[in-house]
Design a protein around this motif. Structure first.
Motif, PDB file in Angstrom:
ATOM      1  N   SER A  88       0.821  -1.215   0.000  1.00 40.63           N
ATOM      2  CA  SER A  88       0.000   0.000   0.000  1.00 40.63           C
ATOM      3  C   SER A  88       0.853   1.263   0.000  1.00 40.63           C
ATOM      4  CB  SER A  88      -0.980  -0.006   1.172  1.00 40.63           C
ATOM      5  OG  SER A  88      -0.275   0.010   2.398  1.00 40.63           O
ATOM      6  N   ALA A  89       2.095   1.182   0.450  1.00 44.37           N
ATOM      7  CA  ALA A  89       2.997   2.338   0.428  1.00 44.37           C
ATOM      8  C   ALA A  89       3.342   2.750  -1.002  1.00 44.37           C
ATOM      9  CB  ALA A  89       4.278   2.028   1.192  1.00 44.37           C
ATOM     10  N   LEU A  90       3.197   1.824  -1.948  1.00 47.86           N
ATOM     11  CA  LEU A  90       3.522   2.105  -3.346  1.00 47.86           C
ATOM     12  C   LEU A  90       2.327   2.596  -4.146  1.00 47.86           C
ATOM     13  CD1 LEU A  90       5.713  -1.016  -4.223  1.00 47.86           C
ATOM     14  CD2 LEU A  90       6.473   1.241  -3.483  1.00 47.86           C
ATOM     15  N   GLU A  91       1.126   2.373  -3.649  1.00 49.75           N
ATOM     16  CA  GLU A  91      -0.071   2.697  -4.426  1.00 49.75           C
ATOM     17  C   GLU A  91      -0.188   4.192  -4.673  1.00 49.75           C
ATOM     18  OE1 GLU A  91      -3.240   0.913  -2.210  1.00 49.75           O
ATOM     19  OE2 GLU A  91      -2.822  -1.068  -3.019  1.00 49.75           O
ATOM     20  N   GLY A  92      -0.700   4.528  -5.846  1.00 53.00           N
ATOM     21  CA  GLY A  92      -0.906   5.919  -6.204  1.00 53.00           C
ATOM     22  C   GLY A  92      -0.240   6.241  -7.529  1.00 53.00           C
ATOM     23  N   ARG A  93      -0.204   7.549  -7.836  1.00 53.12           N
ATOM     24  CA  ARG A  93       0.378   8.022  -9.097  1.00 53.12           C
ATOM     25  C   ARG A  93       1.797   8.523  -8.866  1.00 53.12           C
ATOM     26  NH1 ARG A  93      -3.322  11.333 -13.126  1.00 53.12           N
ATOM     27  NH2 ARG A  93      -4.969   9.827 -13.428  1.00 53.12           N
ATOM     28  N   TRP A  94       2.680   8.174  -9.806  1.00 53.04           N
ATOM     29  CA  TRP A  94       4.086   8.557  -9.709  1.00 53.04           C
ATOM     30  C   TRP A  94       4.555   9.100 -11.055  1.00 53.04           C
ATOM     31  CZ3 TRP A  94       5.621   8.163  -4.780  1.00 53.04           C
ATOM     32  CH2 TRP A  94       4.912   7.287  -3.950  1.00 53.04           C
ATOM     33  N   ARG A  95       5.336  10.172 -11.031  1.00 50.43           N
ATOM     34  CA  ARG A  95       5.956  10.687 -12.252  1.00 50.43           C
ATOM     35  C   ARG A  95       7.207   9.862 -12.508  1.00 50.43           C
ATOM     36  NH1 ARG A  95       7.904  15.874 -12.213  1.00 50.43           N
ATOM     37  NH2 ARG A  95       7.906  15.946  -9.965  1.00 50.43           N
ATOM     38  N   ILE A  96       7.309   9.301 -13.707  1.00 44.71           N
ATOM     39  CA  ILE A  96       8.402   8.367 -13.955  1.00 44.71           C
ATOM     40  C   ILE A  96       9.439   8.859 -14.951  1.00 44.71           C
ATOM     41  CG2 ILE A  96       7.136   6.314 -13.290  1.00 44.71           C
ATOM     42  CD1 ILE A  96       6.559   5.838 -16.260  1.00 44.71           C
ATOM     43  N   HIS A  97       9.176   9.929 -15.658  1.00 43.20           N
ATOM     44  CA  HIS A  97      10.145  10.451 -16.614  1.00 43.20           C
ATOM     45  C   HIS A  97      10.152  11.965 -16.516  1.00 43.20           C
ATOM     46  CE1 HIS A  97      10.668   6.585 -18.478  1.00 43.20           C
ATOM     47  NE2 HIS A  97       9.386   6.499 -18.751  1.00 43.20           N
ATOM     48  N   GLY A  98      11.198  12.587 -17.025  1.00 46.03           N
ATOM     49  CA  GLY A  98      11.255  14.038 -17.065  1.00 46.03           C
ATOM     50  C   GLY A  98      10.249  14.636 -18.030  1.00 46.03           C
ATOM     51  N   ASP A  99       9.607  13.800 -18.847  1.00 41.25           N
ATOM     52  CA  ASP A  99       8.663  14.309 -19.838  1.00 41.25           C
ATOM     53  C   ASP A  99       7.246  14.452 -19.288  1.00 41.25           C
ATOM     54  OD1 ASP A  99       7.693  11.734 -19.667  1.00 41.25           O
ATOM     55  OD2 ASP A  99       8.326  11.132 -21.662  1.00 41.25           O
ATOM     56  N   GLY A 100       7.033  14.143 -18.025  1.00 37.77           N
ATOM     57  CA  GLY A 100       5.711  14.298 -17.419  1.00 37.77           C
ATOM     58  C   GLY A 100       4.857  13.047 -17.437  1.00 37.77           C
ATOM     59  N   SER A 101       5.378  11.921 -17.897  1.00 41.47           N
ATOM     60  CA  SER A 101       4.601  10.680 -17.891  1.00 41.47           C
ATOM     61  C   SER A 101       4.310  10.254 -16.459  1.00 41.47           C
ATOM     62  CB  SER A 101       5.356   9.567 -18.624  1.00 41.47           C
ATOM     63  OG  SER A 101       5.501   9.873 -19.984  1.00 41.47           O
ATOM     64  N   GLN A 102       3.165   9.602 -16.273  1.00 41.97           N
ATOM     65  CA  GLN A 102       2.782   9.142 -14.949  1.00 41.97           C
ATOM     66  C   GLN A 102       2.420   7.664 -14.987  1.00 41.97           C
ATOM     67  OE1 GLN A 102      -0.329  11.537 -13.234  1.00 41.97           O
ATOM     68  NE2 GLN A 102       0.751  13.444 -13.644  1.00 41.97           N
ATOM     69  N   MET A 103       2.766   6.988 -13.898  1.00 38.34           N
ATOM     70  CA  MET A 103       2.416   5.589 -13.716  1.00 38.34           C
ATOM     71  C   MET A 103       1.536   5.503 -12.477  1.00 38.34           C
ATOM     72  SD  MET A 103       4.872   2.332 -12.830  1.00 38.34           S
ATOM     73  CE  MET A 103       5.627   3.231 -11.494  1.00 38.34           C
ATOM     74  N   TRP A 140      11.191   8.662  -8.473  1.00 37.75           N
ATOM     75  CA  TRP A 140       9.843   8.814  -9.007  1.00 37.75           C
ATOM     76  C   TRP A 140       9.028   9.570  -7.963  1.00 37.75           C
ATOM     77  CZ3 TRP A 140       8.989   2.989 -10.542  1.00 37.75           C
ATOM     78  CH2 TRP A 140       9.813   2.679 -11.640  1.00 37.75           C
ATOM     79  N   PRO A 141       8.870  10.902  -8.120  1.00 35.38           N
ATOM     80  CA  PRO A 141       8.083  11.652  -7.145  1.00 35.38           C
ATOM     81  C   PRO A 141       6.593  11.375  -7.313  1.00 35.38           C
ATOM     82  CG  PRO A 141       8.905  13.104  -8.869  1.00 35.38           C
ATOM     83  CD  PRO A 141       9.462  11.744  -9.143  1.00 35.38           C
ATOM     84  N   ARG A 142       5.865  11.540  -6.225  1.00 34.80           N
ATOM     85  CA  ARG A 142       4.410  11.382  -6.301  1.00 34.80           C
ATOM     86  C   ARG A 142       3.865  12.481  -7.199  1.00 34.80           C
ATOM     87  NH1 ARG A 142       0.927   8.173  -3.886  1.00 34.80           N
ATOM     88  NH2 ARG A 142       2.281   7.505  -2.206  1.00 34.80           N
ATOM     89  N   ALA A 143       2.916  12.133  -8.042  1.00 30.59           N
ATOM     90  CA  ALA A 143       2.307  13.113  -8.937  1.00 30.59           C
ATOM     91  C   ALA A 143       1.454  14.050  -8.103  1.00 30.59           C
ATOM     92  CB  ALA A 143       1.476  12.415 -10.002  1.00 30.59           C
ATOM     93  N   LEU A 144       1.820  15.319  -8.059  1.00 30.19           N
ATOM     94  CA  LEU A 144       1.100  16.285  -7.237  1.00 30.19           C
ATOM     95  C   LEU A 144      -0.232  16.675  -7.855  1.00 30.19           C
ATOM     96  CD1 LEU A 144       4.071  18.542  -6.124  1.00 30.19           C
ATOM     97  CD2 LEU A 144       2.980  16.657  -4.890  1.00 30.19           C
ATOM     98  N   ARG A 145      -0.293  16.667  -9.169  1.00 29.75           N
ATOM     99  CA  ARG A 145      -1.575  16.931  -9.822  1.00 29.75           C
ATOM    100  C   ARG A 145      -1.917  15.716 -10.663  1.00 29.75           C
ATOM    101  NH1 ARG A 145       1.322  20.312 -14.160  1.00 29.75           N
ATOM    102  NH2 ARG A 145       0.754  19.110 -15.971  1.00 29.75           N
ATOM    103  N   GLU A 146      -3.145  15.394 -10.660  1.00 29.61           N
ATOM    104  CA  GLU A 146      -3.583  14.238 -11.423  1.00 29.61           C
ATOM    105  C   GLU A 146      -3.994  14.687 -12.812  1.00 29.61           C
ATOM    106  OE1 GLU A 146      -6.335  11.722  -9.431  1.00 29.61           O
ATOM    107  OE2 GLU A 146      -4.951  11.311  -7.790  1.00 29.61           O
ATOM    108  N   ASP A 147      -3.047  14.596 -13.740  1.00 30.20           N
ATOM    109  CA  ASP A 147      -3.348  14.937 -15.121  1.00 30.20           C
ATOM    110  C   ASP A 147      -4.367  13.950 -15.668  1.00 30.20           C
ATOM    111  OD1 ASP A 147      -1.572  17.107 -15.277  1.00 30.20           O
ATOM    112  OD2 ASP A 147       0.109  15.744 -15.565  1.00 30.20           O
TER     113      ASP A 147
END
Length: 193
Positions: free
Chosen positions: A29-44, A176-183
């Protein structure tokens, strides 16, 4: 059964593994959520796997680029040309031996799988990616050797290199920082597009 026996029975049931597992979060559960994975703004997004709800997987849900949104770099003929949007790119997530997690990560921009060690930190997920060897690869390699009666020099050299020096000399760190905004979540193109 007297009062002391009843109290002991209640305490035993309350402390049983099944009772404890319902009240605690799973380590994943510590991993769940959205993460930015590249400098191009992609999210996982890391969530329950579509085919195994008891396991966690990572799906590419926001593409930060507009070119090459289909997977033309994969060596897998069955998935070649599939949409990258909603593609599973993180799999086999398990607790690590010492701490954190281990997983397999699909580098869509390279079309290759690597192994990952993941630690949760305040800045996000600290990830070490390296071209190691999985147990499945070793088994497949052995079966191919038995069926074909031999193995290729290049595949043997690749396997040996990744097994011997992949983790120590060929890996790199990423955050991989947490995505602060959900695109907006991307939607895979239709079948005929």
């Amino acid at each position: 059964m007297g009062w002391s026996g009843l109290v002991l029975a209640v305490v035993f049931v309350a402390q049983s593994p099944d009772a404890a597992s319902h009240s605690q979060e799973t380590p994943l559960s510590a991993l769940e959520g959205r993460w930015r994975i590249h400098g191009d703004g992609s999210q996982m997004e890391i969530r329950a796997c579509e085919d195994q709800p008891d396991s966690a997987c990572g799906y590419l849900i926001h593409l930060g680029y507009t070119l090459d949104q289909r997977d033309y770099k994969t060596s897998d003929l069955w998935t070649w040309g599939d949409p990258l949007c909603q593609k599973q790119i993180l799999s086999h997530i398990e607790p690590g031996e010492a701490s954190g997690f281990t997983a397999r990560y699909y580098q869509a921009h390279k079309g290759s799988h690597v192994l990952a060690r993941i630690e949760t930190q305040a800045a996000g997920l600290e990830v070490f990616l390296y071209p190691g060897v999985t147990e499945d690869e070793v088994i497949d390699y052995g079966i191919s050797a038995l069926i074909d009666g031999g193995v290729g020099v290049i595949s043997t050299a690749s396997l040996a290199t990744r097994a011997l020096i992949g983790e120590d000399h060929l890996g790199h760190d990423e955050t991989w920082p947490r995505a602060l905004r959900e695109d907006e979540t991307c939607q895979p193109p239709g079948f005929w597009e």
